[in-house]
Motif scaffolding. Structure first.
Motif, mmCIF file in Angstrom:
data_model
loop_
_atom_site.group_PDB
_atom_site.id
_atom_site.type_symbol
_atom_site.label_atom_id
_atom_site.label_comp_id
_atom_site.label_asym_id
_atom_site.label_seq_id
_atom_site.Cartn_x
_atom_site.Cartn_y
_atom_site.Cartn_z
ATOM 1 N N ILE A 125 2.259 4.907 1.094
ATOM 2 C CA ILE A 125 3.328 5.439 0.256
ATOM 3 C C ILE A 125 4.650 5.043 0.885
ATOM 4 O O ILE A 125 4.994 5.494 1.984
ATOM 5 N N LEU A 177 -4.827 12.284 2.749
ATOM 6 C CA LEU A 177 -3.606 11.963 3.489
ATOM 7 C C LEU A 177 -3.912 12.103 4.974
ATOM 8 O O LEU A 177 -4.260 13.178 5.444
ATOM 9 N N LYS A 215 -6.086 17.516 3.457
ATOM 10 C CA LYS A 215 -6.515 16.251 2.872
ATOM 11 C C LYS A 215 -6.936 15.204 3.888
ATOM 12 O O LYS A 215 -7.342 14.104 3.496
ATOM 13 N N VAL A 272 -4.837 6.883 4.413
ATOM 14 C CA VAL A 272 -3.643 6.953 3.566
ATOM 15 C C VAL A 272 -2.466 7.399 4.432
ATOM 16 O O VAL A 272 -2.590 8.353 5.207
ATOM 17 N N VAL A 285 -4.049 2.804 1.813
ATOM 18 C CA VAL A 285 -3.013 3.244 0.875
ATOM 19 C C VAL A 285 -1.740 3.555 1.660
ATOM 20 O O VAL A 285 -1.769 4.295 2.647
ATOM 21 N N ALA A 319 2.755 14.582 -3.469
ATOM 22 C CA ALA A 319 1.731 14.227 -2.488
ATOM 23 C C ALA A 319 0.512 15.126 -2.633
ATOM 24 O O ALA A 319 -0.637 14.673 -2.555
ATOM 25 N N GLU A 340 -1.165 14.172 -6.262
ATOM 26 C CA GLU A 340 -1.663 12.826 -6.554
ATOM 27 C C GLU A 340 -2.546 12.219 -5.475
ATOM 28 O O GLU A 340 -3.319 11.293 -5.763
ATOM 29 N N LEU A 341 -2.425 12.693 -4.256
ATOM 30 C CA LEU A 341 -3.205 12.105 -3.171
ATOM 31 C C LEU A 341 -4.472 12.921 -2.932
ATOM 32 O O LEU A 341 -4.411 14.128 -2.720
#
Length: 343
Positions: free
Chosen positions: A67, A119, A166, A40, A65, A112, A115-116
């Motif tokens: 962003i 990362l 993350k 991500v 993913v 971030a 919702e994630l």
């Protein structure tokens, strides 16, 4: 702690370094087996230019993913639609991010975190140039210093613990901040102990857009030299990426027509292509490892910071800027964030 610091000051003038960068350096593309499947990434300012192209390149290596962090949601959706048509299996999301607003930056970081579930990469590309002195009303800071330095640094600091938490265990998060070779020749002429941000905010002092842009990027070098003391490369690898002079970007879109035309021709003759420039982002954020932590990466290799940083005046300015930056962001608890990163 930083290989760029260990290299010492550049051994050549900024002009010589520029010419070597543009004409005597071959692009270094990621290995063909580069695989970002499952990862991500956040890319700011990704609706056009280098931000868009670096996003496209990340997706071409299987990024799962993306962003798309942009000021204008409609422009972001237009860019995202183009990327979705090329990479239909990727999850591409458009999130609003206003780099002139601390509230927007904090809201983006909270989103971030909330919702994630993962990362891996953040590329902070959003930046600007302007032709005239102006101040951001909400902060009181000069526009280029606000967007290119202060806002970028705040977002970086807020994303650090998210990247640490993350990214998968054993794989450090990656935070790449876009820099510029113009920083190499920039200086802060004030004497030791003089407030840096207050001086740069003073509309009565001489102001030149080219010089101020370079200074706004120089501040990033000074900040990185201190930040590396707080961040462990086993948690998050942080670096600066310099794309070089790149043609067909909109950085000078705010300039008067004649000036914009000059830069368009200048970059057309001397500039790298957008894909080559964007590859420096991917190199710094994906290919480079712990050897690039706390470093300035130019021409696809770890390079010396701006020459000013190595002078006594530069060392004093580094400490002063860090102190002022921490005070500026006291409202966001950044010192606590940094202290926790060291645990």
């Amino acid at each position: 702690m930083s290989a760029s610091l260990d290299l010492g000051p550049p051994k050549e003038t900024p002009g010589t370094l520029f010419l070597k960068s543009q004409f005597r350096t071959s692009p270094q593309w990621p290995p063909k087996d580069t695989n970002l499947e499952g990862k991500v990434a956040i890319v700011t300012g990704s609706n056009s230019g280098l931000g868009f192209e670096s996003s496209r390149q990340l997706l071409s290596y299987g990024l799962s993913v993306l962003i798309v962090a942009v000021r204008s949601a409609p422009k972001g959706e237009t860019a995202a639609s183009k990327l979705r048509s090329q990479f239909p299996n990727a999850d591409i999301r458009v999130w609003s991010l206003e780099m002139e607003s601390y509230d927007s930056i904090q809201a983006f970081a909270r989103r971030a975190d909330a919702e994630l579930t993962r990362l891996d990469i953040a590329i902070l590309n959003a930046g600007m140039q302007t032709a005239y002195f102006s101040v951001i009303p909400n902060t009181g800071h000069e526009t280029l210093v606000q967007v290119n330095y202060l806002s970028t640094v705040l977002l970086a600091l807020l994303l650090l613990p998210i990247l640490k938490a993350k990214a998968p265990a054993g794989r450090p998060g990656r935070l790449t901040i876009v820099s510029s070779g113009t920083a190499r020749g920039a200086t802060l002429p004030e004497s030791e102990g003089t407030p840096i941000l207050a001086v740069l905010d003073d509309k009565l002092r001489p102001w030149d857009p080219v010089e101020r842009y370079a200074i706004s990027k120089l501040l990033g070098h000074l900040f990185m030299a201190e930040l590396v003391r707080y961040v462990n490369a086993d948690d998050v690898i942080v670096n600066l990426a310099d794309p070089g002079l790149v043609k067909n970007t909109d950085l000078q879109r705010f300039a008067p027509p004649l000036v914009a035309a000059f830069f368009y021709c200048y970059k057309g003759i001397l500039g790298r292509t957008v894909p080559v420039g964007a590859s420096t982002y991917v190199d710094a954020a994906v290919v480079k490892g712990k050897e690039s932590h706390g470093c300035y990466v130019a021409n696809w290799r770890v390079s010396s910071f701006a020459a000013f940083l190595y002078t006594p005046e530069g060392q004093a300015a580094t400490k002063q800027l860090w102190k002022e930056t921490m005070a500026e962001f006291e409202f966001a608890g950044v010192q606590t964030i940094l202290d926790n990163l060291k645990k």
